[in-house]
Design an enzyme around this catalytic site. Sequence first.
Site, short mmCIF file in Angstrom:
data_model
loop_
_atom_site.label_atom_id
_atom_site.label_comp_id
_atom_site.label_asym_id
_atom_site.label_seq_id
_atom_site.Cartn_x
_atom_site.Cartn_y
_atom_site.Cartn_z
N PRO A 1 -37.22 40.83 21.91
CA PRO A 1 -39.00 40.64 21.69
C PRO A 1 -39.43 41.00 20.86
O PRO A 1 -38.96 41.44 19.63
CB PRO A 1 -38.32 42.82 22.36
CG PRO A 1 -37.25 42.80 22.21
CD PRO A 1 -36.22 41.25 22.33
N HIS B 1 -29.73 46.02 19.11
CA HIS B 1 -29.14 48.05 18.29
C HIS B 1 -28.88 48.25 19.10
O HIS B 1 -28.38 49.16 19.34
CB HIS B 1 -30.03 48.40 17.32
CG HIS B 1 -31.27 47.35 16.46
ND1 HIS B 1 -29.93 46.94 15.15
CD2 HIS B 1 -32.15 46.30 16.20
CE1 HIS B 1 -31.17 45.91 15.01
NE2 HIS B 1 -32.51 46.25 14.94
N ASP C 1 -21.81 42.15 26.49
CA ASP C 1 -21.20 41.56 26.99
C ASP C 1 -21.30 40.14 27.32
O ASP C 1 -19.93 39.09 28.22
CB ASP C 1 -21.57 42.55 28.00
CG ASP C 1 -20.38 43.85 28.49
OD1 ASP C 1 -19.72 43.98 27.23
OD2 ASP C 1 -20.97 44.31 28.69
N HIS D 1 -31.11 37.62 11.71
CA HIS D 1 -32.45 38.37 11.68
C HIS D 1 -33.53 37.94 10.03
O HIS D 1 -33.08 37.41 9.17
CB HIS D 1 -31.76 40.03 11.32
CG HIS D 1 -31.46 40.47 12.76
ND1 HIS D 1 -31.67 40.88 13.34
CD2 HIS D 1 -29.97 40.61 12.61
CE1 HIS D 1 -30.86 40.91 14.71
NE2 HIS D 1 -29.77 40.74 14.18
N LEU D 2 -34.79 38.09 10.92
CA LEU D 2 -35.62 37.19 9.27
C LEU D 2 -34.98 38.69 8.73
O LEU D 2 -35.19 38.16 7.09
CB LEU D 2 -37.15 37.46 9.52
CG LEU D 2 -37.07 36.58 11.07
CD1 LEU D 2 -37.98 38.07 12.26
CD2 LEU D 2 -38.34 35.11 10.66
N SER D 3 -35.33 40.30 8.46
CA SER D 3 -35.05 40.91 7.71
C SER D 3 -34.02 41.10 7.46
O SER D 3 -33.15 40.95 8.36
CB SER D 3 -36.43 42.23 8.05
OG SER D 3 -35.85 42.91 9.30
N ARG E 1 -31.56 50.37 12.63
CA ARG E 1 -31.31 49.16 12.25
C ARG E 1 -29.76 48.56 11.79
O ARG E 1 -29.76 47.13 11.90
CB ARG E 1 -32.45 48.48 12.07
CG ARG E 1 -33.36 48.71 12.76
CD ARG E 1 -34.53 47.67 12.25
NE ARG E 1 -36.28 48.05 11.83
CZ ARG E 1 -36.60 47.90 12.96
NH1 ARG E 1 -36.32 47.77 14.00
NH2 ARG E 1 -37.42 48.78 13.36
C1 DQA Z 1 -35.40 41.67 13.73
C2 DQA Z 1 -34.38 42.61 13.39
C3 DQA Z 1 -35.22 44.05 14.36
O1 DQA Z 1 -34.31 45.49 13.96
C4 DQA Z 1 -36.48 44.17 14.76
O2 DQA Z 1 -36.49 45.37 15.86
C5 DQA Z 1 -36.70 43.66 15.54
C6 DQA Z 1 -36.84 41.66 14.53
C7 DQA Z 1 -35.40 40.55 12.47
O3 DQA Z 1 -35.33 39.51 13.32
O4 DQA Z 1 -35.33 40.95 11.30
O5 DQA Z 1 -37.34 42.97 16.23
O6 DQA Z 1 -34.18 40.84 14.77
#
Ligand code: DQA
Length: 148
Positions: A10, A80, A87, A100-102, A111
């Site tokens: 999402p 999260h 599963d 994850h980007l961040s 997170r």
């Molecule tokens: C994310 C990190 C998640 O916590 C956040 O809800 C995202 C992006 C990331 O790519 O950094 O939607 O998955």
Amino acid sequence: MPVIHVLNGPNLNLLGTREPVTYGTTTLADIEARLQANASGRGAQIRFRQSNHEGDLVTWIQEAGAAGEPVILNAGAYTHTSIAIHDAIRGAGTQVVEVHLSNVHAREAFRHHSHISSVAAGVIVGFGALSYDLALEAILSGDFGKKS
Ligand code: DQA
């Protein structure tokens, strides 16, 4: 030609304009184009998809598992919260690299926990769009994390 699934959860459709300080200005289409180019030069093919719906991600992980094909997964916020995705990965028995980007560990406490990490072959966080390239490199360069 081996297929690598790249599945996005999402809000990742909004990359480029969504919180650019946190996620950068690269769009999901940019990421897809770069991965396609990199993979095709290495004899692999990318199947790139995004959905805002948890069940779509579950179905796509099942599909990859049935085909025995590896997955690069950024499940966004479902990382999260989603036991269903946990599963699905367990049941699929295929190689999944969580990205994850961040750097989620340097952000809000909610997170810090991932339902995916414990069933992933590996986790790449915090390198922006490059996280996807690193995951692709990991899949292309070795056989770690493959289920026998
Ligand atoms: C994310 C990190 C998640 O916590 C956040 O809800 C995202 C992006 C990331 O790519 O950094 O939607 O998955």
